[in-house]
Design a protein around this motif. Structure first.
Motif, PDB file in Angstrom:
ATOM      1  N   SER A 201      31.617  40.945  60.159  1.00  0.00           N
ATOM      2  CA  SER A 201      31.683  42.207  59.429  1.00  0.00           C
ATOM      3  C   SER A 201      32.967  42.296  58.612  1.00  0.00           C
ATOM      4  CB  SER A 201      31.610  43.384  60.400  1.00  0.00           C
ATOM      5  OG  SER A 201      30.387  43.395  61.083  1.00  0.00           O
ATOM      6  N   PHE A 202      34.055  41.822  59.207  1.00  0.00           N
ATOM      7  CA  PHE A 202      35.348  41.823  58.530  1.00  0.00           C
ATOM      8  C   PHE A 202      35.301  41.001  57.249  1.00  0.00           C
ATOM      9  CE2 PHE A 202      39.170  39.134  58.021  1.00  0.00           C
ATOM     10  CZ  PHE A 202      40.097  40.101  57.633  1.00  0.00           C
ATOM     11  N   ARG A 203      34.701  39.809  57.314  1.00  0.00           N
ATOM     12  CA  ARG A 203      34.659  38.940  56.139  1.00  0.00           C
ATOM     13  C   ARG A 203      33.810  39.526  55.018  1.00  0.00           C
ATOM     14  NH1 ARG A 203      34.214  33.171  59.438  1.00  0.00           N
ATOM     15  NH2 ARG A 203      36.481  32.802  59.549  1.00  0.00           N
ATOM     16  N   LEU A 204      32.701  40.152  55.373  1.00  0.00           N
ATOM     17  CA  LEU A 204      31.859  40.768  54.349  1.00  0.00           C
ATOM     18  C   LEU A 204      32.624  41.878  53.635  1.00  0.00           C
ATOM     19  CD1 LEU A 204      29.073  41.027  52.979  1.00  0.00           C
ATOM     20  CD2 LEU A 204      28.478  42.709  54.747  1.00  0.00           C
ATOM     21  N   ALA A 205      33.302  42.725  54.418  1.00  0.00           N
ATOM     22  CA  ALA A 205      34.068  43.818  53.828  1.00  0.00           C
ATOM     23  C   ALA A 205      35.223  43.289  52.972  1.00  0.00           C
ATOM     24  CB  ALA A 205      34.598  44.737  54.925  1.00  0.00           C
ATOM     25  N   LEU A 206      35.892  42.231  53.454  1.00  0.00           N
ATOM     26  CA  LEU A 206      37.031  41.691  52.717  1.00  0.00           C
ATOM     27  C   LEU A 206      36.590  41.037  51.412  1.00  0.00           C
ATOM     28  CD1 LEU A 206      40.015  41.142  52.497  1.00  0.00           C
ATOM     29  CD2 LEU A 206      39.738  39.150  53.984  1.00  0.00           C
ATOM     30  N   ARG A 207      35.456  40.366  51.426  1.00  0.00           N
ATOM     31  CA  ARG A 207      34.922  39.804  50.177  1.00  0.00           C
ATOM     32  C   ARG A 207      34.700  40.919  49.162  1.00  0.00           C
ATOM     33  NH1 ARG A 207      33.015  34.506  50.455  1.00  0.00           N
ATOM     34  NH2 ARG A 207      32.678  33.687  52.561  1.00  0.00           N
ATOM     35  N   CYS A 208      34.163  42.015  49.622  1.00  0.00           N
ATOM     36  CA  CYS A 208      33.891  43.162  48.745  1.00  0.00           C
ATOM     37  C   CYS A 208      35.198  43.710  48.165  1.00  0.00           C
ATOM     38  CB  CYS A 208      33.150  44.237  49.533  1.00  0.00           C
ATOM     39  SG  CYS A 208      32.913  45.794  48.631  1.00  0.00           S
ATOM     40  N   VAL A 209      36.192  43.928  49.023  1.00  0.00           N
ATOM     41  CA  VAL A 209      37.468  44.494  48.584  1.00  0.00           C
ATOM     42  C   VAL A 209      38.163  43.568  47.585  1.00  0.00           C
ATOM     43  CG1 VAL A 209      39.791  45.126  49.342  1.00  0.00           C
ATOM     44  CG2 VAL A 209      37.804  45.901  50.633  1.00  0.00           C
ATOM     45  N   LYS A 210      38.159  42.261  47.864  1.00  0.00           N
ATOM     46  CA  LYS A 210      38.853  41.328  46.985  1.00  0.00           C
ATOM     47  C   LYS A 210      38.162  41.217  45.628  1.00  0.00           C
ATOM     48  CE  LYS A 210      40.732  37.605  48.472  1.00  0.00           C
ATOM     49  NZ  LYS A 210      41.039  36.297  49.088  1.00  0.00           N
ATOM     50  N   LEU A 211      36.837  41.215  45.610  1.00  0.00           N
ATOM     51  CA  LEU A 211      36.129  41.161  44.333  1.00  0.00           C
ATOM     52  C   LEU A 211      36.428  42.416  43.516  1.00  0.00           C
ATOM     53  CD1 LEU A 211      34.141  39.877  42.373  1.00  0.00           C
ATOM     54  CD2 LEU A 211      32.286  40.994  43.634  1.00  0.00           C
ATOM     55  N   TRP A 212      36.404  43.576  44.186  1.00  0.00           N
ATOM     56  CA  TRP A 212      36.734  44.818  43.490  1.00  0.00           C
ATOM     57  C   TRP A 212      38.149  44.763  42.911  1.00  0.00           C
ATOM     58  CZ3 TRP A 212      40.752  48.058  44.944  1.00  0.00           C
ATOM     59  CH2 TRP A 212      40.870  49.230  44.194  1.00  0.00           C
ATOM     60  N   ALA A 213      39.104  44.296  43.701  1.00  0.00           N
ATOM     61  CA  ALA A 213      40.498  44.235  43.249  1.00  0.00           C
ATOM     62  C   ALA A 213      40.660  43.287  42.069  1.00  0.00           C
ATOM     63  CB  ALA A 213      41.401  43.807  44.401  1.00  0.00           C
ATOM     64  N   GLN A 214      39.951  42.171  42.090  1.00  0.00           N
ATOM     65  CA  GLN A 214      40.034  41.221  40.977  1.00  0.00           C
ATOM     66  C   GLN A 214      39.412  41.794  39.717  1.00  0.00           C
ATOM     67  OE1 GLN A 214      38.050  38.000  42.916  1.00  0.00           O
ATOM     68  NE2 GLN A 214      39.889  37.258  43.960  1.00  0.00           N
ATOM     69  N   ARG A 215      38.247  42.453  39.854  1.00  0.00           N
ATOM     70  CA  ARG A 215      37.576  43.025  38.688  1.00  0.00           C
ATOM     71  C   ARG A 215      38.369  44.188  38.099  1.00  0.00           C
ATOM     72  NH1 ARG A 215      32.118  41.418  38.637  1.00  0.00           N
ATOM     73  NH2 ARG A 215      32.227  39.161  38.970  1.00  0.00           N
ATOM     74  N   ARG A 216      39.056  44.937  38.950  1.00  0.00           N
ATOM     75  CA  ARG A 216      39.836  46.078  38.460  1.00  0.00           C
ATOM     76  C   ARG A 216      41.273  45.690  38.108  1.00  0.00           C
ATOM     77  NH1 ARG A 216      37.176  48.989  35.949  1.00  0.00           N
ATOM     78  NH2 ARG A 216      38.859  50.534  35.991  1.00  0.00           N
ATOM     79  N   ALA A 217      41.581  44.411  38.149  1.00  0.00           N
ATOM     80  CA  ALA A 217      42.885  43.874  37.730  1.00  0.00           C
ATOM     81  C   ALA A 217      44.038  44.465  38.537  1.00  0.00           C
ATOM     82  CB  ALA A 217      43.104  44.110  36.230  1.00  0.00           C
ATOM     83  N   VAL A 218      43.859  44.535  39.855  1.00  0.00           N
ATOM     84  CA  VAL A 218      44.952  44.956  40.730  1.00  0.00           C
ATOM     85  C   VAL A 218      45.163  43.916  41.835  1.00  0.00           C
ATOM     86  CG1 VAL A 218      44.795  47.441  40.296  1.00  0.00           C
ATOM     87  CG2 VAL A 218      43.342  46.415  42.064  1.00  0.00           C
ATOM     88  N   TYR A 219      44.806  42.674  41.552  1.00  0.00           N
ATOM     89  CA  TYR A 219      44.928  41.586  42.525  1.00  0.00           C
ATOM     90  C   TYR A 219      45.955  40.586  42.010  1.00  0.00           C
ATOM     91  CZ  TYR A 219      43.425  38.032  45.927  1.00  0.00           C
ATOM     92  OH  TYR A 219      43.381  37.112  46.954  1.00  0.00           O
ATOM     93  N   SER A 220      47.209  40.774  42.348  1.00  0.00           N
ATOM     94  CA  SER A 220      48.257  39.835  41.934  1.00  0.00           C
ATOM     95  C   SER A 220      49.572  40.240  42.567  1.00  0.00           C
ATOM     96  CB  SER A 220      48.401  39.797  40.411  1.00  0.00           C
ATOM     97  OG  SER A 220      49.505  38.996  40.048  1.00  0.00           O
ATOM     98  N   ASN A 221      49.969  39.516  43.599  1.00  0.00           N
ATOM     99  CA  ASN A 221      51.262  39.776  44.223  1.00  0.00           C
ATOM    100  C   ASN A 221      52.404  39.535  43.239  1.00  0.00           C
ATOM    101  OD1 ASN A 221      53.148  40.079  46.579  1.00  0.00           O
ATOM    102  ND2 ASN A 221      53.573  37.961  46.066  1.00  0.00           N
ATOM    103  N   MET A 222      52.267  38.508  42.410  1.00  0.00           N
ATOM    104  CA  MET A 222      53.336  38.146  41.488  1.00  0.00           C
ATOM    105  C   MET A 222      53.619  39.256  40.481  1.00  0.00           C
ATOM    106  SD  MET A 222      53.688  34.758  39.073  1.00  0.00           S
ATOM    107  CE  MET A 222      53.650  33.660  40.482  1.00  0.00           C
ATOM    108  N   MET A 223      52.563  39.970  40.050  1.00  0.00           N
ATOM    109  CA  MET A 223      52.732  41.007  39.039  1.00  0.00           C
ATOM    110  C   MET A 223      53.020  42.384  39.637  1.00  0.00           C
ATOM    111  SD  MET A 223      52.733  39.840  36.039  1.00  0.00           S
ATOM    112  CE  MET A 223      52.186  38.505  34.970  1.00  0.00           C
ATOM    113  N   GLY A 224      53.127  42.464  40.961  1.00  0.00           N
ATOM    114  CA  GLY A 224      53.505  43.733  41.568  1.00  0.00           C
ATOM    115  C   GLY A 224      52.365  44.492  42.211  1.00  0.00           C
TER     116      GLY A 224
END
Length: 523
Positions: A201-224
């Motif tokens: 269940s954790f992996r399914l939810a995390l896949r969802c969160v990470k895809l959302w973050a990438q599509r909304r351009a908020v996935y980048s530790n380097m950029m803050g």
């Protein structure tokens, strides 16, 4: 909840469950729709891709052992000891979490020297670059088209057995900070998996969160923003537990350790493995504001998906960064060779967040929003004028001016560029005010220039920043400019569209320092 040895309820996280009710039929249907949407988005690796990744890790493991053996002999260890010294690859991050779409005589210098050279000789390795000055030093590459980040830790052991586990805290003794950060990449992901009651269940939810973050351009530790494992920790995770004896099936929520941190941390998320660290130390006031706004919008959208049965694909709509603001700051890093550019652009990119924090102090600027990645171009040029234009992001589609005799005999040369963008949110004008306001970007630019020039490998490569009133057409293709948001500032605010001063081409001669920029802004 689980029960402990005394039969009392045992809390696995730091919060009480949001709900212990059975999942409804609608919940199960919604979860299945989400799973199908994620599969349609290509979030699950095929069996062939999984096998290829295992082959790559096997080759890397063999190379690491050979690397340690070579260095051991170089340090005058006996042949038998050199063979037994060993080395081991530990996975971490998305791969270790399952959501992926070293002996004392071996030094870090050997890792970035001998091993780097061994990798460079491999035909399967491309885009190889060493970043020894990073917060966590790393070798980045693609191995058989699989992106790999290879980090190094030197343990206080005479040899590294194949069955070594990193769970023992005593392994951290006598390690420097960089080694601890490298080792903790694997230790943190292991601890998260240990704490989560239901990994599926954790992996399914995390896949969802990470895809959302990438599509909304908020996935980048380097950029803050948040990056990597940080996304696995901050959000409440619904976890399905097995029935306890004859009791009902229960749903609970696990939360990470969200402890108070240094006041400099804007959004502290603390890792669960010892020693606990803040995984979000790069977050700035601007990136925090952007993420909070995206969280709010996503929560409202998920409610509509659950209640109105809207498609889950609505959650993964592409970001609107290049239509959100009226004006953008452009930073260009350029080099004359591909290998040098990988190092140079990587260093410039790692310092963009420092420019953001400096921009946040500028009067008449509410927010400086960096985009999560740069855009690379390879530009051909013949004349000095074309080279200068290329360094400023100007690409000529036609050949050099034939009236220039030098262009006829000039040899075509190549420039590698990476361009980074920062959206600028300017406040609405106060009622009754007239005239122009000033947006003085000179000091942030000069300070940023000094930061990148202070790098000991700085070699007079050009980096340039300019305030844009119009984005390149390839970034705005298909964007309805009439619907452009004004960064949620309410009223329109603009930077004066008059041409900037003629100082652009005279930007501090050969070192390519950032241009002077004090722009007028009007209603």
């Amino acid at each position: 909840m689980n029960a402990n040895q005394n039969g009392k309820p045992q809390r696995l996280g730091v919060t009480m469950p949001i709900s212990e009710a059975y999942p409804t039929k609608e919940d199960e249907e919604s979860t299945e729709r989400l799973r199908k949407t994620l599969m349609d988005q290509g979030l699950f690796e095929s069996e062939e891709e999984s096998k290829r990744r295992e082959i790559v890790l096997g080759k890397l493991s063999t190379m690491v052992k050979e690397f340690v053996y070579v260095i051991s002999l170089r340090r005058n260890l006996p042949e038998s000891s050199a063979r037994e010294a060993g080395g081991k690859i530990f996975t971490y991050g998305s791969y270790r979490l399952g959501v992926h779409g070293s002996g004392k005589h071996v030094q870090r210098e050997d890792f970035f020297g001998e091993l780097h050279d061994m990798l460079r000789r491999r035909p399967e390795v491309t885009e190889l670059t060493a970043v020894p000055d990073a917060f966590t030093p790393v070798i980045k590459m693609s191995f058989s088209d699989i992106p790999i980040d290879l980090i190094f830790a030197r343990l206080s052991l005479t040899s590294i057995p194949d069955n070594l586990s990193l769970s023992d805290d005593s392994l951290l003794r006598n390690l420097d900070d960089r080694c601890i950060r490298s080792v903790n990449g694997s230790r943190v992901t292991d601890e998260i998996l240990r704490l989560v009651p239901n990994i599926q269940s954790f992996r399914l939810a995390l896949r969802c969160v990470k895809l959302w973050a990438q599509r909304r351009a908020v996935y980048s530790n380097m950029m803050g923003f948040l990056g990597g494992v940080a996304w696995a920790m901050p959000w409440p995770q619904p976890v399905l537990l097995k029935p306890i004896e004859e009791g009902p099936l229960q749903v609970r929520v696990w939360n990470p350790k969200l402890y108070p941190a240094d006041k400099a941390h804007k959004m502290p998320i603390i890792t669960p493995a010892y020693p606990s660290m803040c995984s979000t130390h790069n977050v700035t006031d601007s990136t925090k504001a952007v993420m909070l706004s995206e969280f709010k919008d996503a929560a409202e959208l998920v409610n509509r998906i659950m209640v109105e049965r809207a498609p889950w694909s609505d959650l993964f709509a592409k970001d609107d960064f290049f239509s959100r603001y009226r004006h953008y700051l452009q930073v260009i890093a350029s080099s004359d060779s591909e290998e040098r550019h990988l190092r140079w652009s990587g260093f410039v990119e790692s310092r963009i967040r420092h420019l953001v924090t400096k921009l946040e102090r500028v009067e008449n600027l509410i927010l400086a929003h960096p985009y999560i990645k740069g855009f690379s171009k390879v530009i051909s040029y013949k004349t000095a004028a074309e080279k200068e234009d290329a360094a400023h992001g100007i690409v000529h589609t036609s050949p050099a001016d034939q009236s220039d005799p030098a262009s006829d005999s000039a040899e075509t040369q190549t420039m590698y560029t990476s361009i980074y963008y920062i959206g600028l949110c300017i406040p609405a004008r106060e009622a009754g005010s007239t005239g122009h306001r000033k947006l003085d970007l000179f000091r942030p630019k000069e300070e940023f220039t000094e930061i990148v020039k202070s790098w000991d490998k700085y070699d007079a490569q050009i980096n340039h920043a300019s305030l844009l009133s119009a984005l390149p057409p390839e970034l705005t293709e298909g964007v309805d400019q009439k619907k452009t948001k004004r960064a949620k500032s309410g009223k329109k605010s603009a930077v004066d569209n008059r041409p900037p001063t003629k100082k652009r081409r005279g930007s501090n001669s050969q070192n390519g320092a950032l241009q002077d920029s004090t722009e007028s802004i009007k209603k």
